[in-house]
Design a protein around this motif. Sequence first.
Motif, PDB file in Angstrom:
ATOM      1  N   GLU A 187       0.829  -1.198   0.000  1.00  0.00           N
ATOM      2  CA  GLU A 187       0.000   0.000   0.000  1.00  0.00           C
ATOM      3  C   GLU A 187       0.866   1.251   0.000  1.00  0.00           C
ATOM      4  O   GLU A 187       1.993   1.247   0.488  1.00  0.00           O
ATOM      5  CB  GLU A 187      -0.902   0.016   1.235  1.00  0.00           C
ATOM      6  N   GLY A 188       0.297   2.351  -0.526  1.00  0.00           N
ATOM      7  CA  GLY A 188       0.948   3.657  -0.487  1.00  0.00           C
ATOM      8  C   GLY A 188       2.334   3.644  -1.076  1.00  0.00           C
ATOM      9  O   GLY A 188       2.581   3.075  -2.148  1.00  0.00           O
ATOM     10  N   VAL A 189       3.266   4.280  -0.335  1.00  0.00           N
ATOM     11  CA  VAL A 189       4.643   4.376  -0.828  1.00  0.00           C
ATOM     12  C   VAL A 189       5.369   3.047  -0.729  1.00  0.00           C
ATOM     13  O   VAL A 189       6.486   2.904  -1.222  1.00  0.00           O
ATOM     14  CB  VAL A 189       5.421   5.454  -0.042  1.00  0.00           C
ATOM     15  N   LYS A 190       4.744   2.051  -0.091  1.00  0.00           N
ATOM     16  CA  LYS A 190       5.371   0.738   0.058  1.00  0.00           C
ATOM     17  C   LYS A 190       4.888  -0.259  -0.993  1.00  0.00           C
ATOM     18  O   LYS A 190       5.128  -1.450  -0.875  1.00  0.00           O
ATOM     19  CB  LYS A 190       5.104   0.187   1.462  1.00  0.00           C
ATOM     20  N   MET A 191       4.207   0.248  -2.012  1.00  0.00           N
ATOM     21  CA  MET A 191       3.726  -0.651  -3.067  1.00  0.00           C
ATOM     22  C   MET A 191       4.893  -1.200  -3.875  1.00  0.00           C
ATOM     23  O   MET A 191       5.860  -0.498  -4.152  1.00  0.00           O
ATOM     24  CB  MET A 191       2.746   0.076  -3.992  1.00  0.00           C
ATOM     25  N   GLU A 192       4.772  -2.448  -4.257  1.00  0.00           N
ATOM     26  CA  GLU A 192       5.755  -3.107  -5.111  1.00  0.00           C
ATOM     27  C   GLU A 192       5.032  -3.719  -6.310  1.00  0.00           C
ATOM     28  O   GLU A 192       3.862  -4.106  -6.205  1.00  0.00           O
ATOM     29  CB  GLU A 192       6.490  -4.213  -4.349  1.00  0.00           C
TER      30      GLU A 192
END
Length: 444
Positions: A187-192
């Motif tokens: 999610e968010g800036v941690k999406m891969e």
Amino acid sequence: MSESKQSEGLLATAERLIERARAAGADQADAVVVRRRSRSASVRNGQVENTESSESDDFSLRVFVGQKVATVQAGHGADEEALATRAVAMARVSPEDPYACLADAERLARTWPDLELFDSTEPPAEALVEAATAAEAAALDVSGVASSIGAGAGAGLFGMVLATSHGFSGAFERSGFSTSVSVIAGEGVKMERDYDFDSRVFLADLDDAATIGRRAGERTVAKVNPRKVKTASNVTVVFDPRVARGLIGHLVSAINGASVARKTSFLRDMMGKQVAIDGLTLVDDPFVRRGSGSRPFDGEGISEGPLTMVENGVLQQWYLSTSVARELGLTTNGRAGRGGPSSSNVLVTPGPQSAKELIASVGNGFYVTELIGQGVNAITGEYSRGASGFWIENGELTFPVSEVTIASNLKDMFKRMVLANDIDPKYSVAAPTIAVEGMTLAGD
């Protein structure tokens, strides 16, 4: 009309172009027709985004007036006489090229093998949509996958017709089928994000769409919550086969005769010398049945089978076309493309251990699954790429890693390789998992 009948028609056009070029004043000429047909479908979140279909026949006429040469290109329906006249006029005002020539007549192929390169299956758009949808659904079904970037499926044909003014006339066709999917996890800036795909000459050989989707989902979820690692030198970096193919591709590019002639290869002075580990043997084989890089003859009409380019780490030969070979004082080895020498199916001899055993032997290191950027200097061999993957600890893949840079020099990397045995010959460059010792890793 069958494909063979269509090829006969295109071959007649190529031969006619040569006749017109000779009538316009060319001493020699060759003509190529490249046929491309494709049909594709893409979906996103279960909805069809588009379906496309295209077909083209592209003509290329090359003419020689003495040592002057010119090439003109046109699409289907062009005025053949005007095309030939323009080509000859261009050649007459071109500078002389002392190496420009057709292949020697005695080298031209009269027969060539049937490589089983054409599958006549023509899946309708509905079947392509179904495959793309199945791949996406399987990826989204993996726990942790958040959304889809998209999935696609395609079918196509590549055909080549070649005729020369000194006696060659031939054609071949190669079909292709593919399925791919890309998804997001986190999610968010941690999406891969990650993907998976398969591409084959015959539809029946293509991996199941759901299997492709499941692999894409699992690869993506495994990358969530990556860490950085500390900067270190003398790190063993293990290249996943997906990126190892690119590493071997750098070796293939470095032994292209055109690069050697231009002095833009870091291996230009290494013929007959050790350029890689003893265990690395690289064979170029255009005669692989159903091979994605297979061709019964090259771009000049020469049919040459498998060649050992590197044997036990020793460089044996360059990739050569007739003109490049003459510039280097050699003879062609049947590896001509239309724009210069080119590879076909590149096969790396596998190592003695499995990928799991290779990783276990590393102890601590970095397993790379993705490379970013184009930081490779073809002249010096300097290598610096952004990378992501997984940290290896006590011989096991542990946590995901991103935003690091790996660096070394290809000349050193090829001599520090350890090869696994997981060769997948479906790719035009068939490389296994490869460990490279002594690299620099830049992180925190």
